[in-house]
Design a protein around this motif. Structure first.
Motif, PDB file in Angstrom:
ATOM      1  N   MET A   1       0.836  -1.186   0.000  1.00 49.78           N
ATOM      2  CA  MET A   1       0.000   0.000   0.000  1.00 49.78           C
ATOM      3  C   MET A   1       0.877   1.244   0.000  1.00 49.78           C
ATOM      4  O   MET A   1       1.731   1.374   0.857  1.00 49.78           O
ATOM      5  N   GLN A   2       0.623   2.122  -0.943  1.00 50.11           N
ATOM      6  CA  GLN A   2       1.384   3.366  -1.039  1.00 50.11           C
ATOM      7  C   GLN A   2       1.106   4.257   0.170  1.00 50.11           C
ATOM      8  O   GLN A   2       1.982   4.584   0.927  1.00 50.11           O
ATOM      9  N   ASN A   3      -0.142   4.678   0.322  1.00 47.13           N
ATOM     10  CA  ASN A   3      -0.570   5.475   1.465  1.00 47.13           C
ATOM     11  C   ASN A   3      -1.175   4.503   2.465  1.00 47.13           C
ATOM     12  O   ASN A   3      -2.105   3.776   2.142  1.00 47.13           O
ATOM     13  N   LYS A   4      -0.682   4.500   3.669  1.00 50.61           N
ATOM     14  CA  LYS A   4      -1.073   3.491   4.645  1.00 50.61           C
ATOM     15  C   LYS A   4      -2.211   3.938   5.552  1.00 50.61           C
ATOM     16  O   LYS A   4      -2.304   3.516   6.691  1.00 50.61           O
ATOM     17  N   LYS A   5      -3.088   4.794   5.030  1.00 54.93           N
ATOM     18  CA  LYS A   5      -4.234   5.244   5.806  1.00 54.93           C
ATOM     19  C   LYS A   5      -5.516   4.812   5.089  1.00 54.93           C
ATOM     20  O   LYS A   5      -5.722   5.125   3.930  1.00 54.93           O
ATOM     21  N   VAL A   6      -6.368   4.079   5.826  1.00 53.37           N
ATOM     22  CA  VAL A   6      -7.601   3.533   5.272  1.00 53.37           C
ATOM     23  C   VAL A   6      -8.791   4.128   6.028  1.00 53.37           C
ATOM     24  O   VAL A   6      -8.828   4.093   7.259  1.00 53.37           O
ATOM     25  N   LEU A   7      -9.742   4.656   5.284  1.00 58.87           N
ATOM     26  CA  LEU A   7     -10.962   5.214   5.858  1.00 58.87           C
ATOM     27  C   LEU A   7     -12.120   4.277   5.526  1.00 58.87           C
ATOM     28  O   LEU A   7     -12.394   4.008   4.354  1.00 58.87           O
ATOM     29  N   VAL A   8     -12.782   3.759   6.562  1.00 58.66           N
ATOM     30  CA  VAL A   8     -13.912   2.860   6.366  1.00 58.66           C
ATOM     31  C   VAL A   8     -15.187   3.637   6.674  1.00 58.66           C
ATOM     32  O   VAL A   8     -15.406   4.051   7.813  1.00 58.66           O
ATOM     33  N   ALA A   9     -16.013   3.848   5.653  1.00 52.43           N
ATOM     34  CA  ALA A   9     -17.318   4.488   5.848  1.00 52.43           C
ATOM     35  C   ALA A   9     -18.232   3.443   6.470  1.00 52.43           C
ATOM     36  O   ALA A   9     -18.488   2.398   5.881  1.00 52.43           O
ATOM     37  N   PHE A  10     -18.714   3.717   7.656  1.00 49.23           N
ATOM     38  CA  PHE A  10     -19.412   2.724   8.474  1.00 49.23           C
ATOM     39  C   PHE A  10     -20.810   3.221   8.816  1.00 49.23           C
ATOM     40  O   PHE A  10     -20.975   4.378   9.199  1.00 49.23           O
ATOM     41  N   ASP A  11     -21.807   2.343   8.670  1.00 48.44           N
ATOM     42  CA  ASP A  11     -23.171   2.734   9.036  1.00 48.44           C
ATOM     43  C   ASP A  11     -23.843   1.747   9.982  1.00 48.44           C
ATOM     44  O   ASP A  11     -25.024   1.875  10.283  1.00 48.44           O
ATOM     45  N   GLY A  12     -23.103   0.754  10.455  1.00 49.10           N
ATOM     46  CA  GLY A  12     -23.651  -0.214  11.394  1.00 49.10           C
ATOM     47  C   GLY A  12     -24.396  -1.366  10.747  1.00 49.10           C
ATOM     48  O   GLY A  12     -24.825  -2.287  11.434  1.00 49.10           O
ATOM     49  N   SER A  13     -24.550  -1.344   9.420  1.00 49.82           N
ATOM     50  CA  SER A  13     -25.268  -2.408   8.719  1.00 49.82           C
ATOM     51  C   SER A  13     -24.399  -3.666   8.627  1.00 49.82           C
ATOM     52  O   SER A  13     -23.189  -3.631   8.862  1.00 49.82           O
ATOM     53  N   GLU A  14     -25.029  -4.753   8.240  1.00 48.16           N
ATOM     54  CA  GLU A  14     -24.301  -6.010   8.052  1.00 48.16           C
ATOM     55  C   GLU A  14     -23.194  -5.830   7.003  1.00 48.16           C
ATOM     56  O   GLU A  14     -22.080  -6.320   7.179  1.00 48.16           O
ATOM     57  N   ASN A  15     -23.506  -5.126   5.928  1.00 48.18           N
ATOM     58  CA  ASN A  15     -22.492  -4.917   4.891  1.00 48.18           C
ATOM     59  C   ASN A  15     -21.336  -4.043   5.366  1.00 48.18           C
ATOM     60  O   ASN A  15     -20.205  -4.228   4.920  1.00 48.18           O
ATOM     61  N   SER A  16     -21.585  -3.107   6.267  1.00 46.47           N
ATOM     62  CA  SER A  16     -20.455  -2.321   6.772  1.00 46.47           C
ATOM     63  C   SER A  16     -19.582  -3.178   7.689  1.00 46.47           C
ATOM     64  O   SER A  16     -18.361  -3.027   7.701  1.00 46.47           O
ATOM     65  N   PHE A  17     -20.188  -4.118   8.426  1.00 50.16           N
ATOM     66  CA  PHE A  17     -19.381  -5.055   9.222  1.00 50.16           C
ATOM     67  C   PHE A  17     -18.607  -6.001   8.301  1.00 50.16           C
ATOM     68  O   PHE A  17     -17.469  -6.366   8.604  1.00 50.16           O
ATOM     69  N   ASN A  18     -19.209  -6.379   7.159  1.00 52.02           N
ATOM     70  CA  ASN A  18     -18.474  -7.184   6.176  1.00 52.02           C
ATOM     71  C   ASN A  18     -17.257  -6.410   5.669  1.00 52.02           C
ATOM     72  O   ASN A  18     -16.176  -6.983   5.487  1.00 52.02           O
TER      73      ASN A  18
END
Length: 162
Positions: A1-18
């Protein structure tokens, strides 16, 4: 990974936990990678409530529930082997929130645009989002956060996890 910062957009749904699980499987092998779990608050319409007090009560319950979900997601990443000091959470409040008075807040226009603005300000190289699975008709009428991010993102990698 070039830039080692990951942003996870999270909404609490099953797919966001996936999406969290997916990130955990990849990032645990990336030395020094930082992960931010981000929830962008969207308040319910006040017109749906009999009075302001009911609305405020529901807003408070939603915030508490989401903060617990964020912490659960954070714990999953740590369990997957990402050092806890490299995993953070942010509850990005709405400017209309009755509980938050801050200069940094969501204007409520678009969750996708808020996520991309935070990505740019935080210099995140990757945005990860779970695909909610809305129908084509719903996506056409109301849009989709994942579609908005994919269409509007620039100078970053976007992972859509279903």
């Amino acid at each position: 990974m070039q830039n080692k910062k990951v942003l996870v957009a999270f909404d609490g749904s099953e797919n966001s936990f996936n999406a969290v699980e997916y990130v955990g499987g990849i990032v645990r092998n990336c030395s020094g990678c930082e992960v931010m779990l981000l929830y962008v608050e969207r308040l319910p319409d006040k017109d749906l409530y009999p009075d302001e007090e009911s609305w405020k009560e529901d807003c408070a319950k939603n915030e508490e529930r989401m903060k617990l979900s964020l912490e659960k997601a954070r714990s999953r990443l740590v369990q997957r082997g990402i050092p806890k000091e490299y995993v953070s959470t942010e509850y990005f409040a709405s400017c209309r929130s009755p509980f938050h008075e801050t200069d940094e807040c969501s204007l409520g226009r678009s969750i996708g645009i808020d996520v991309l603005r935070i990505r740019e300000e935080g210099d995140y190289g990757t945005v990860v989002i779970g695909r909610r699975g809305v129908s084509k008709a719903e996506e056409f009428l109301f849009g989709s956060v994942s579609t908005k991010i994919v269409q509007s993102a620039a100078n970053c990698t976007v992972w859509v996890v279903s």
